[in-house]
Design a protein around this motif. Structure first.
Motif, short mmCIF file in Angstrom:
data_model
loop_
_atom_site.label_atom_id
_atom_site.label_comp_id
_atom_site.label_asym_id
_atom_site.label_seq_id
_atom_site.Cartn_x
_atom_site.Cartn_y
_atom_site.Cartn_z
N ARG A 96 -8.21 -5.47 -12.01
CA ARG A 96 -7.09 -5.76 -12.27
C ARG A 96 -5.85 -5.36 -12.38
NH1 ARG A 96 -6.42 -12.00 -15.02
NH2 ARG A 96 -7.55 -12.03 -12.92
N HIS A 97 -6.03 -3.96 -13.09
CA HIS A 97 -5.39 -2.99 -14.00
C HIS A 97 -4.87 -2.69 -12.66
CE1 HIS A 97 -3.65 0.71 -15.36
NE2 HIS A 97 -3.83 1.68 -14.57
N CYS A 98 -5.64 -2.59 -11.27
CA CYS A 98 -4.59 -1.68 -10.12
C CYS A 98 -4.40 -2.76 -9.45
CB CYS A 98 -6.58 -1.42 -8.60
SG CYS A 98 -7.36 -0.08 -9.39
N VAL A 99 -4.00 -3.67 -9.71
CA VAL A 99 -3.38 -4.04 -9.40
C VAL A 99 -1.55 -4.77 -9.98
CG1 VAL A 99 -2.68 -7.25 -9.38
CG2 VAL A 99 -5.49 -6.66 -8.62
N PHE A 100 -2.23 -4.25 -11.66
CA PHE A 100 -1.16 -4.61 -12.13
C PHE A 100 -0.46 -3.25 -11.68
CE2 PHE A 100 -3.17 -7.38 -14.98
CZ PHE A 100 -2.41 -8.50 -14.98
N HIS A 101 -0.49 -1.71 -11.69
CA HIS A 101 -0.35 -0.51 -11.09
C HIS A 101 0.76 -1.41 -9.94
CE1 HIS A 101 -0.92 3.84 -10.35
NE2 HIS A 101 0.02 3.44 -9.33
N ALA A 102 -0.47 -2.19 -8.80
CA ALA A 102 0.24 -2.23 -7.48
C ALA A 102 1.84 -2.95 -8.14
CB ALA A 102 -0.02 -2.82 -6.32
N MET A 103 2.06 -3.66 -8.29
CA MET A 103 2.84 -4.82 -8.93
C MET A 103 4.21 -3.55 -9.30
SD MET A 103 1.35 -8.05 -11.12
CE MET A 103 0.64 -9.26 -10.09
N ALA A 104 3.44 -2.97 -10.90
CA ALA A 104 4.57 -2.22 -11.17
C ALA A 104 5.74 -1.25 -10.21
CB ALA A 104 4.37 -0.98 -11.93
N SER A 105 4.61 -0.70 -9.16
CA SER A 105 4.77 0.10 -7.60
C SER A 105 5.93 0.37 -6.64
CB SER A 105 3.54 0.49 -7.34
OG SER A 105 2.89 1.75 -7.97
N CYS A 106 5.52 -1.47 -7.01
CA CYS A 106 6.48 -2.09 -5.72
C CYS A 106 7.77 -2.47 -6.93
CB CYS A 106 5.31 -3.81 -5.35
SG CYS A 106 4.02 -3.40 -4.32
N LEU A 107 8.01 -2.84 -8.12
CA LEU A 107 9.17 -3.28 -8.96
C LEU A 107 9.52 -1.95 -8.79
CD1 LEU A 107 10.28 -4.86 -10.30
CD2 LEU A 107 8.95 -4.70 -12.52
N SER A 122 1.02 -1.03 0.22
CA SER A 122 0.25 -0.21 0.08
C SER A 122 0.59 1.93 0.53
CB SER A 122 -0.74 -0.05 1.13
OG SER A 122 -1.84 -0.95 0.72
N GLU A 123 1.98 1.15 0.81
CA GLU A 123 2.61 2.50 0.43
C GLU A 123 2.94 2.59 -0.47
OE1 GLU A 123 4.90 2.84 5.09
OE2 GLU A 123 5.92 1.25 3.48
N CYS A 124 4.03 1.83 -1.08
CA CYS A 124 4.58 1.56 -3.16
C CYS A 124 3.44 1.72 -3.36
CB CYS A 124 4.73 0.42 -3.36
SG CYS A 124 5.84 -0.01 -2.21
N VAL A 125 2.04 2.24 -3.26
CA VAL A 125 1.45 2.49 -3.90
C VAL A 125 0.90 4.05 -4.08
CG1 VAL A 125 -1.37 2.52 -4.96
CG2 VAL A 125 0.53 0.16 -4.87
N ALA A 126 0.64 4.11 -2.74
CA ALA A 126 0.57 5.57 -2.10
C ALA A 126 1.27 6.67 -2.38
CB ALA A 126 -0.27 5.38 -1.36
#
Length: 588
Positions: free
Chosen positions: A509-520, A302-306
């Motif tokens: 599902r896009h939000c999940v991919f966005h989160a994956m990219a943000s962590c990466l 959540s931190e990586c996303v926000a």
């Protein structure tokens, strides 16, 4: 336990560290921000005595006013961190200031100099603002607004009933959405102190499940006379202004969710160490350990996303229309799951208004329930995302080689600025024109994925013995295949309806991919500048595995990398640290 002050990564964290020390340990029964005081006041539908005085002493209201107007609001990432710190103690008080920020932002974005100075000074002196947009019969259907301000000479006569509105009774200024002409709607800055007292009244406080000490009420205007100068910006642009202003607070709400995740994880983890069953503490039960470790991983995700999107307000404000909706959907939903998971750890004690942590868990759970509803429900935000997805995907393909190279360089620079843990966001200069209603297909976080994956593949070739990097590369390949099918489904849809159940599922599902990219991106951007615990990448692998489960990839958490994350989690608990990826990234 006293809290050890930790070195900060950048200036955006300093005020949060100061506030953390100022508020103290909520387990200490003394003081207005103790769990005990909060639960007792909740029984009276109040905030604990001394709460608001303490906030004034700290100077929290200064963070609602831009620096150029005499406040301390430098950038949204700094406000995120201090709101997160406050939310970890008392979500009701945090929402009070959030409602004030929502009412003030249109003034910072479109107000005249005189309006800005007047509102800024009032806030610094302790006054509140509120956002008078909602109406009982219309919800988020802004075009159905019945409020109207009719011209009479050089003035307006405002007739409206706005409900429910945070700070409506105690707030001095009401930023009010009303029809001002046949041309459309406007935002009006209404100073209740300047009105004829007979022309307005407040509505009763609303009884709510949570946030029981919050001023959630309404205000009614009956021919209230306003000067023509009350209009914020140009007359007739109110609808656009509301949609733009919400982009900021939608992002800021994530601080409430991350703060709640921190508080509930802390309570459950402490309980798991103290509660003994079957001969040892319940943390040793596999199911309990799984809930707690997963909760800590989800908080880091959540931190990586926000955090990068809070910085985007200063760096790439024209991307906020899409990114703010991703954050507003993803982080509160993630927090709801984490809170529910911590309730499983606490068992029956999660339901009690006494006992563990003075019974505050049930209050935190009830208070946070509003997060998915504020500033547009989950469905409203998913609809916003769904409408933009075809254009985002279309913009990411078919670019000429030279243009693609230029875009890659610009994208890499933007991502580096957004995801750097060392660099705070530059100063926010509020300008309504910088915010847009759509991203026009531009999305560095989506479009930079392929380059990031290639970077990991190269790292895997260069470090043959690094098992974490190889595991990261492997799961990225699996994710890539699912991602390609997801994009093909969107591109192949005929007569796509952005409100359909299928479109909303694609948006989720896009939000999940966005989160994956943000962590990466968080890992790639900072791995060479942070300590070994961060650079190792084990935490990233676990985050990707958790997210892969949301897209139905068979990904079990890597037991090899769990002990390091557990050690970090327990260190944060024992030393009074905020549960945060940032503490893992601090210099060793």
């Amino acid at each position: 336990m006293s809290r050890a002050v930790s070195p900060v990564l950048n200036s955006a964290h300093e005020a949060a560290e100061d506030l953390d020390v100022f508020l103290g340990d909520p387990r200490n029964p003394e003081g207005p921000f103790s769990y005990r005081a909060m639960v007792e006041a909740e029984e009276r539908n109040e905030n604990p005595a001394g709460t608001l005085e303490a906030m004034r002493e700290f100077g929290f209201e200064k963070f609602l006013v831009p620096e150029e107007l005499g406040g301390r609001l430098h950038a949204l990432d700094e406000l995120f961190f201090i709101c997160r710190t406050l939310s970890r103690r008392n979500l009701t008080v945090a929402v009070r200031y959030g409602s004030a920020l929502l009412g003030a932002n249109p003034v910072w974005l479109w107000g005249r100099d005189e309006q800005k100075k007047e509102v800024a000074q009032a806030i610094l002196d302790g006054s509140l603002t509120c956002f008078g947009v909602s109406e009982a019969d219309h919800g988020s259907d802004l075009r159905a607004c019945e409020a109207h301000a009719d011209k009479e000479g050089d003035d307006y006569l405002l007739t409206a009933e706005k409900w429910p509105v945070g700070n409506a009774t105690r707030g001095r200024f009401v930023t009010t959405f009303a029809k001002t002409s046949a041309a459309g709607f406007s935002l009006l800055l209404v100073d209740k102190e300047a009105l004829d007292p007979a022309s307005w009244s407040t509505l009763p406080f609303v009884k709510t499940v949570g946030l029981r000490g919050h001023d959630l009420s309404g205000v009614s205007f009956e021919g209230s006379r306003l000067p023509q100068s009350a209009v914020l910006g140009r007359e007739g642009t109110g609808l656009v202004q509301v949609l733009k202003a919400l982009q900021i607070t939608r992002t800021a709400i994530s601080a409430l969710s991350v703060g709640t995740m921190d508080a509930t994880l802390r309570i459950a983890l402490q309980y798991s160490r103290e509660r003994n069953l079957y001969g040892s503490c319940i943390y040793n039960l596999p199911v309990i350990r799984e809930h707690l470790v997963n909760g800590h991983i989800d908080l880091m995700i959540s931190e990586c996303v926000a955090v990068p999107v809070t910085k985007a307000l200063s760096i790439a404000p024209d991307r906020m229309s899409l990114w703010s909706s991703v954050v507003k959907y993803f982080v509160p939903v993630m927090a709801e799951k984490t809170v529910a998971s911590m309730a499983v750890v606490l068992g029956a004690r999660s339901y009690l208004r006494e006992g563990v942590a003075d019974g505050v868990f049930q209050k935190l759970q009830r208070d946070h329930a509003i997060a998915s509803i504020f500033e547009g429900t989950t469905h409203v935000n998913l609809h916003t995302i769904a409408d933009q997805l075809p254009y985002v995907l279309k913009h990411g393909v078919g670019v000429a080689a030279q243009a693609a190279a230029e875009q890659d360089a610009e994208r890499a620079e933007t991502l580096a600025r957004l995801f750097s843990l060392t660099d705070a966001a530059p100063r926010w200069e509020p300008r309504g024109m910088d915010l847009q209603l759509t991203n026009e297909g531009l999305d560095e976080i989506t479009h930079g994925w392929d380059a990031a994956v290639q970077q990991v593949e190269k790292l895997a070739q260069d470090v043959a013995s690094d098992t974490a990097v190889h595991a990261i590369a492997a799961i990225l390949r699996d994710i890539d295949r699912v991602r390609a099918r997801h994009h093909a489904d969107i591109a192949g849809a005929q007569d796509r309806d952005g409100r359909s159940a299928q479109a909303l599922t694609e948006a989720e599902r896009h939000c999940v991919f966005h989160a994956m990219a943000s962590c990466l991106y968080t890992w790639l951007t900072n791995r060479d500048t942070r300590g070994a615990a961060f650079a190792d990448g084990g935490w990233l692998l676990l985050c990707l595995q958790r997210l892969a489960q949301q897209i139905r990839l068979p990904a079990e958490l890597s037991e090899e990398h769990l002990p390091a994350v557990e050690e970090h989690m327990f260190t944060c608990l024992e030393e009074g640290e905020t549960f945060s990826l940032l503490s893992l990234a601090r210099p060793e």
